[in-house]
Write a protein that holds these residues in place. Structure first.
Motif, PDB file in Angstrom:
ATOM      1  N   LEU A   1     -56.712  60.741 -76.769  1.00  0.00           N
ATOM      2  CA  LEU A   1     -57.565  61.580 -77.503  1.00  0.00           C
ATOM      3  C   LEU A   1     -58.188  61.300 -77.228  1.00  0.00           C
ATOM      4  O   LEU A   1     -59.649  62.374 -77.058  1.00  0.00           O
ATOM      5  N   LEU A   2     -58.919  60.052 -75.817  1.00  0.00           N
ATOM      6  CA  LEU A   2     -60.030  59.721 -75.127  1.00  0.00           C
ATOM      7  C   LEU A   2     -59.946  61.168 -73.920  1.00  0.00           C
ATOM      8  O   LEU A   2     -61.424  61.590 -73.338  1.00  0.00           O
ATOM      9  N   SER A   3     -59.596  61.364 -73.547  1.00  0.00           N
ATOM     10  CA  SER A   3     -59.629  61.767 -72.185  1.00  0.00           C
ATOM     11  C   SER A   3     -58.937  63.480 -72.538  1.00  0.00           C
ATOM     12  O   SER A   3     -60.172  64.367 -71.328  1.00  0.00           O
ATOM     13  N   TYR A   4     -58.985  64.230 -73.718  1.00  0.00           N
ATOM     14  CA  TYR A   4     -59.099  65.400 -74.088  1.00  0.00           C
ATOM     15  C   TYR A   4     -60.652  65.265 -74.662  1.00  0.00           C
ATOM     16  O   TYR A   4     -61.416  66.349 -73.412  1.00  0.00           O
ATOM     17  N   PHE A   5     -61.419  64.874 -74.596  1.00  0.00           N
ATOM     18  CA  PHE A   5     -63.214  64.721 -74.558  1.00  0.00           C
ATOM     19  C   PHE A   5     -63.089  64.576 -72.935  1.00  0.00           C
ATOM     20  O   PHE A   5     -64.550  65.595 -72.835  1.00  0.00           O
ATOM     21  N   GLU A   6     -62.656  63.989 -72.124  1.00  0.00           N
ATOM     22  CA  GLU A   6     -63.618  63.418 -70.408  1.00  0.00           C
ATOM     23  C   GLU A   6     -63.280  64.971 -69.839  1.00  0.00           C
ATOM     24  O   GLU A   6     -64.029  65.362 -69.375  1.00  0.00           O
ATOM     25  N   MET A   7     -62.084  65.468 -70.522  1.00  0.00           N
ATOM     26  CA  MET A   7     -61.951  66.823 -69.998  1.00  0.00           C
ATOM     27  C   MET A   7     -62.926  68.348 -69.834  1.00  0.00           C
ATOM     28  O   MET A   7     -64.042  68.666 -68.804  1.00  0.00           O
ATOM     29  N   THR A   8     -63.925  67.735 -70.949  1.00  0.00           N
ATOM     30  CA  THR A   8     -64.739  69.273 -70.694  1.00  0.00           C
ATOM     31  C   THR A   8     -66.005  68.814 -70.120  1.00  0.00           C
ATOM     32  O   THR A   8     -66.511  69.907 -69.478  1.00  0.00           O
ATOM     33  N   GLY A   9     -65.852  67.393 -69.797  1.00  0.00           N
ATOM     34  CA  GLY A   9     -67.026  67.208 -68.198  1.00  0.00           C
ATOM     35  C   GLY A   9     -68.175  66.374 -68.779  1.00  0.00           C
ATOM     36  O   GLY A   9     -69.314  66.338 -68.240  1.00  0.00           O
ATOM     37  N   LYS A  10     -68.699  66.818 -69.759  1.00  0.00           N
ATOM     38  CA  LYS A  10     -69.899  66.202 -70.848  1.00  0.00           C
ATOM     39  C   LYS A  10     -69.917  64.841 -71.454  1.00  0.00           C
ATOM     40  O   LYS A  10     -70.820  64.176 -71.252  1.00  0.00           O
ATOM     41  N   VAL A  11     -68.938  64.287 -70.902  1.00  0.00           N
ATOM     42  CA  VAL A  11     -69.263  62.484 -71.986  1.00  0.00           C
ATOM     43  C   VAL A  11     -67.964  62.485 -70.829  1.00  0.00           C
ATOM     44  O   VAL A  11     -66.656  62.694 -70.974  1.00  0.00           O
ATOM     45  N   LYS A  12     -68.005  60.797 -70.921  1.00  0.00           N
ATOM     46  CA  LYS A  12     -67.155  59.724 -70.214  1.00  0.00           C
ATOM     47  C   LYS A  12     -67.073  58.785 -71.191  1.00  0.00           C
ATOM     48  O   LYS A  12     -67.570  57.770 -72.234  1.00  0.00           O
ATOM     49  N   PHE A  13     -65.701  57.906 -71.364  1.00  0.00           N
ATOM     50  CA  PHE A  13     -65.422  56.563 -71.778  1.00  0.00           C
ATOM     51  C   PHE A  13     -65.123  55.375 -71.261  1.00  0.00           C
ATOM     52  O   PHE A  13     -64.227  55.419 -70.318  1.00  0.00           O
ATOM     53  N   ASN A  14     -65.380  54.563 -71.514  1.00  0.00           N
ATOM     54  CA  ASN A  14     -64.423  53.276 -71.361  1.00  0.00           C
ATOM     55  C   ASN A  14     -64.274  52.466 -71.958  1.00  0.00           C
ATOM     56  O   ASN A  14     -65.380  52.123 -73.242  1.00  0.00           O
ATOM     57  N   LEU A  15     -63.259  51.905 -72.752  1.00  0.00           N
ATOM     58  CA  LEU A  15     -62.115  51.131 -73.315  1.00  0.00           C
ATOM     59  C   LEU A  15     -62.098  49.287 -73.014  1.00  0.00           C
ATOM     60  O   LEU A  15     -61.640  49.810 -72.204  1.00  0.00           O
ATOM     61  N   GLU A  16     -63.087  48.820 -73.472  1.00  0.00           N
ATOM     62  CA  GLU A  16     -62.746  47.415 -73.507  1.00  0.00           C
ATOM     63  C   GLU A  16     -62.396  46.927 -75.102  1.00  0.00           C
ATOM     64  O   GLU A  16     -63.164  46.752 -76.337  1.00  0.00           O
ATOM     65  N   GLY A  17     -61.106  46.427 -75.025  1.00  0.00           N
ATOM     66  CA  GLY A  17     -60.723  45.895 -75.667  1.00  0.00           C
ATOM     67  C   GLY A  17     -60.823  47.140 -77.175  1.00  0.00           C
ATOM     68  O   GLY A  17     -59.858  47.492 -76.745  1.00  0.00           O
ATOM     69  N   ARG A  18     -61.039  46.724 -78.177  1.00  0.00           N
ATOM     70  CA  ARG A  18     -61.562  47.391 -79.064  1.00  0.00           C
ATOM     71  C   ARG A  18     -63.195  47.595 -79.497  1.00  0.00           C
ATOM     72  O   ARG A  18     -63.458  48.634 -80.375  1.00  0.00           O
ATOM     73  N   LYS A  19     -63.183  48.105 -78.337  1.00  0.00           N
ATOM     74  CA  LYS A  19     -64.999  49.164 -78.051  1.00  0.00           C
ATOM     75  C   LYS A  19     -64.946  50.328 -77.017  1.00  0.00           C
ATOM     76  O   LYS A  19     -64.118  49.702 -76.105  1.00  0.00           O
ATOM     77  N   ILE A  20     -65.032  51.145 -77.356  1.00  0.00           N
ATOM     78  CA  ILE A  20     -65.696  52.772 -76.545  1.00  0.00           C
ATOM     79  C   ILE A  20     -67.087  52.779 -76.370  1.00  0.00           C
ATOM     80  O   ILE A  20     -67.759  52.610 -77.002  1.00  0.00           O
ATOM     81  N   ILE A  21     -67.367  52.189 -75.257  1.00  0.00           N
ATOM     82  CA  ILE A  21     -68.268  52.373 -74.294  1.00  0.00           C
ATOM     83  C   ILE A  21     -68.780  54.099 -73.735  1.00  0.00           C
ATOM     84  O   ILE A  21     -67.944  54.708 -72.916  1.00  0.00           O
ATOM     85  N   VAL A  22     -69.584  54.866 -74.392  1.00  0.00           N
ATOM     86  CA  VAL A  22     -70.146  55.934 -73.681  1.00  0.00           C
ATOM     87  C   VAL A  22     -70.969  56.493 -73.214  1.00  0.00           C
ATOM     88  O   VAL A  22     -71.986  55.798 -73.134  1.00  0.00           O
ATOM     89  N   THR A  23     -70.670  56.728 -72.547  1.00  0.00           N
ATOM     90  CA  THR A  23     -71.625  57.198 -71.251  1.00  0.00           C
ATOM     91  C   THR A  23     -71.669  58.887 -70.716  1.00  0.00           C
ATOM     92  O   THR A  23     -70.553  60.135 -70.970  1.00  0.00           O
ATOM     93  N   ARG A  24     -72.225  59.477 -70.078  1.00  0.00           N
ATOM     94  CA  ARG A  24     -72.779  60.737 -69.677  1.00  0.00           C
ATOM     95  C   ARG A  24     -71.311  60.929 -68.565  1.00  0.00           C
ATOM     96  O   ARG A  24     -70.995  60.453 -67.293  1.00  0.00           O
TER      97      ARG A  24
END
Length: 403
Positions: free
Chosen positions: A380-403
């Motif tokens: 699911l997160l990879s779909y959003f990253e394809m927009t080029g507007k947002v990036k994610f880092n998944l650490e355990g059960r925490k999602i870190i959201v960056t540009r």
């Protein structure tokens, strides 16, 4: 004479419902001039609809057509490759006359319209293996809930087999195929007890109340209700989000109470969203008529309208509502129409039972599209990253959201 087999494949392609083999057959048929012409005409028709004037862009239609034809050529050059969409069946876009063009835009936005061969799939898989942003798999939620009986005892429903679960006065509590039901027989005022159905983050559940009313509970929600309805009204209390299909009974109005707001109905279908973190209570009507009241103020809404009470007491009545978006959670989808990233992430957090942390200012970031709630979180997160507007880092059960 029309080619019915091609028409069937075209319909399946537009709705993203083709298997690998069917998609391969469709792309091979597109190499015939008459089929390619029919496909192009169909795409262009979608963008010529007067109701879609804001989306009417023949250049965009040409791009979609060309991408598909490129895929057809690739299919011809790679025998047996069985080219497929990035995620067949898992992502789909509604192609009714109005939704179709908007869905195509959503496809481009998500970056999933490109079609890849097996060779490309292997490269993508290798890249994902090397990607350290996703170190573990987080699965989606499911049918999970806890039932609290009148005496305070609890039943973890997802661990129970089908059958009778409990007796509450003259009412039998039954579990059947992921749904809870109450069978009430000759209940009187002295037989009334109250049960509470609670879903955790990552859970959802259905219940059929004693009067036949059906309720769907979203994640992190609760429903308190009597085990039998007697008296002048049928009253329940909720938190979180629920969708109701209320059984008709003019002699006994149905009342939903939520954080000081009441929804009065006789028999209708509606959705109530009241998560505290959203800062509002939104009641959306699908069928019938309801009255929404709070602090002595009353408003009647009709199908297609949404009544919103905000935390500060302000009231809004919205008529331009995407009903499919409102009830998408009940239908197993995430549906976002230029939604704020934080609204999106709150929904994801509740369904996948994860925490979210923002490391950049994303206050003006909006995304749109439709995706199955059955996806694992990594995909699911990879779909959003394809927009080029947002990036994610998944650490355990925490999602870190960056540009």
């Amino acid at each position: 004479m029309p080619d019915t087999s091609f028409d069937e494949l075209l319909n399946g392609y537009i709705n993203n419902q083709l298997t690998r083999k069917e998609l391969s057959s469709f792309l091979q048929l597109l190499q015939k001039e008459e089929h390619a012409a029919r496909f192009k005409d169909y795409i262009e028709e979608l963008f010529e609809d007067d109701s879609l004037s804001e989306l009417a862009d023949h250049n965009r239609a040409d791009i979609i057509f060309q991408k598909t034809m490129d895929a057809a050529a690739k299919e011809d050059n790679i025998p047996g490759s069985g080219v497929v969409p990035l995620k067949p069946r898992s992502m789909f876009f509604m192609f009714s006359r109005i939704a179709a063009a908007a869905a195509v835009v959503g496809l481009i936005l998500f970056g999933t319209y490109s079609i890849i061969s097996k060779k490309d799939n292997k490269k993508l898989a290798a890249t994902e293996t090397k990607n350290n942003s996703y170190k573990n798999e987080v699965l989606p939620g499911g049918d999970k809930a806890i039932l609290t009986l009148a005496d305070g005892s609890t039943i973890v429903l997802d661990t129970m087999q089908n059958g009778n679960l409990a007796q509450q006065g003259n009412t039998t509590v039954i579990k059947l195929d992921g749904k809870l039901a109450y069978n009430s027989a000759n209940a009187g005022a002295n037989d009334i007890a109250y049960n509470t159905l609670t879903t955790p983050r990552g859970g959802q559940y259905q219940v059929e109340l004693p009067d036949g009313t059906r309720v769907w509970l979203n994640a992190a929600s609760s429903l308190r209700f009597p085990t039998a309805f007697v008296g002048a009204e049928r009253r329940v209390e909720i938190s979180g989000e629920a969708y109701f299909e209320v059984a008709k009974n003019k002699a006994m109005p149905f009342v939903v109470s939520v954080n000081g707001t009441e929804v009065h109905v006789l028999g209708t279908h509606f959705n109530v969203m009241a998560y505290s973190e959203e800062g509002k209570i939104a009641t959306t009507l699908f069928e019938g008529s309801v009255q929404v009241s709070k602090a002595g103020k009353k408003h009647v809404i009709v199908p297609g309208q949404q009544a919103v009470w905000k935390e500060n007491g302000d009231f809004n009545l919205n008529g331009d509502i995407d009903l499919e978006e409102v009830v998408s959670w009940k239908n197993g989808k995430f549906h976002f129409n230029n939604a704020d990233i934080k609204v999106i992430m709150r929904q994801i957090a509740r369904w996948y039972d994860v925490d979210v942390e923002y490391r950049d200012n994303l206050s003006e970031t909006q995304l749109g599209g439709i995706v199955s709630r059955k996806e694992d979180l990594r995909q699911l997160l990879s779909y959003f990253e394809m927009t080029g507007k947002v990036k994610f880092n998944l650490e355990g059960r925490k999602i870190i959201v960056t540009r």
